[in-house]
Design a protein around this motif. Structure first.
Motif, PDB file in Angstrom:
ATOM      1  N   TRP A  57      64.984  43.252   4.962  1.00  0.00           N
ATOM      2  CA  TRP A  57      65.371  44.485   4.291  1.00  0.00           C
ATOM      3  C   TRP A  57      66.279  45.265   5.231  1.00  0.00           C
ATOM      4  O   TRP A  57      66.001  45.385   6.435  1.00  0.00           O
ATOM      5  CB  TRP A  57      64.163  45.342   3.937  1.00  0.00           C
ATOM      6  CG  TRP A  57      63.346  44.814   2.799  1.00  0.00           C
ATOM      7  CD1 TRP A  57      62.238  44.030   2.881  1.00  0.00           C
ATOM      8  CD2 TRP A  57      63.588  45.033   1.405  1.00  0.00           C
ATOM      9  NE1 TRP A  57      61.779  43.744   1.620  1.00  0.00           N
ATOM     10  CE2 TRP A  57      62.587  44.354   0.693  1.00  0.00           C
ATOM     11  CE3 TRP A  57      64.557  45.747   0.682  1.00  0.00           C
ATOM     12  CZ2 TRP A  57      62.507  44.357  -0.700  1.00  0.00           C
ATOM     13  CZ3 TRP A  57      64.481  45.757  -0.696  1.00  0.00           C
ATOM     14  CH2 TRP A  57      63.472  45.069  -1.382  1.00  0.00           C
ATOM     15  N   ARG A  64      69.076  48.914   5.188  1.00  0.00           N
ATOM     16  CA  ARG A  64      69.360  50.142   4.438  1.00  0.00           C
ATOM     17  C   ARG A  64      70.656  50.769   4.922  1.00  0.00           C
ATOM     18  O   ARG A  64      71.084  50.545   6.061  1.00  0.00           O
ATOM     19  CB  ARG A  64      68.216  51.142   4.585  1.00  0.00           C
ATOM     20  CG  ARG A  64      68.018  51.689   5.987  1.00  0.00           C
ATOM     21  CD  ARG A  64      66.744  52.541   6.041  1.00  0.00           C
ATOM     22  NE  ARG A  64      66.525  53.137   7.362  1.00  0.00           N
ATOM     23  CZ  ARG A  64      65.443  53.811   7.699  1.00  0.00           C
ATOM     24  NH1 ARG A  64      64.449  53.980   6.809  1.00  0.00           N
ATOM     25  NH2 ARG A  64      65.330  54.330   8.909  1.00  0.00           N
ATOM     26  N   TYR A  78      68.572  50.619  -0.163  1.00  0.00           N
ATOM     27  CA  TYR A  78      67.861  49.532   0.505  1.00  0.00           C
ATOM     28  C   TYR A  78      68.295  48.199  -0.092  1.00  0.00           C
ATOM     29  O   TYR A  78      68.310  48.032  -1.317  1.00  0.00           O
ATOM     30  CB  TYR A  78      66.355  49.720   0.357  1.00  0.00           C
ATOM     31  CG  TYR A  78      65.808  50.768   1.290  1.00  0.00           C
ATOM     32  CD1 TYR A  78      66.084  52.120   1.073  1.00  0.00           C
ATOM     33  CD2 TYR A  78      65.045  50.434   2.399  1.00  0.00           C
ATOM     34  CE1 TYR A  78      65.617  53.093   1.942  1.00  0.00           C
ATOM     35  CE2 TYR A  78      64.567  51.395   3.279  1.00  0.00           C
ATOM     36  CZ  TYR A  78      64.855  52.728   3.036  1.00  0.00           C
ATOM     37  OH  TYR A  78      64.393  53.688   3.896  1.00  0.00           O
TER      38      TYR A  78
END
Length: 123
Positions: free
Chosen positions: A36, A38, A94
């Motif tokens: 992940w 962002r 994200y």
């Protein structure tokens, strides 16, 4: 070919929680490291968390350690990011990421990116 679709973003007050989901398609999902990232307005995309193909390794950015947890469900081809004690500085789009190499994904150069989901944390 792997396709990634994120969901679960939204507006939450500081101190609240959200769980992001990333649905992956493609036969090679089970062998990929998943991450992940962002990107906040006016800032570069940054690493958040990563999990290895067998869930044996995880790694987190210092800014989210102890608050965020990454996990995966191979049977469902899903990756999750549980975000607790959210702060206004967590506001960003994200992105889910996938790649064959753990280190390459960790470095921000995955083989595949999702389209992103917006997370907004109000103070």
């Amino acid at each position: 070919q792997v396709q990634l679709v994120e969901s679960g973003g939204g507006l939450v007050q500081a101190g609240g929680s959200l769980r992001l989901s990333c649905a992956a398609s493609g036969r090679t999902f089970s062998s990929y490291s998943m991450g992940w990232f962002r990107q906040a307005p006016g800032k570069e995309r940054e690493f958040v968390a990563i999990i290895s193909w067998n869930s044996g390794w995880t790694n987190y950015a210092d800014s989210v350690k102890g608050r965020f947890t990454i996990s995966r469900d191979k049977a469902k081809s899903m990756v999750y990011l549980q975000m607790n004690n959210l702060k206004p500085e967590d506001t960003a789009v994200y992105y889910c990421a996938a790649g064959e190499s753990f280190s390459t994904v960790r470095a921000g150069n995955p083989d595949h990116w999702g389209q992103g989901t917006q997370v907004t944390v109000s103070s």
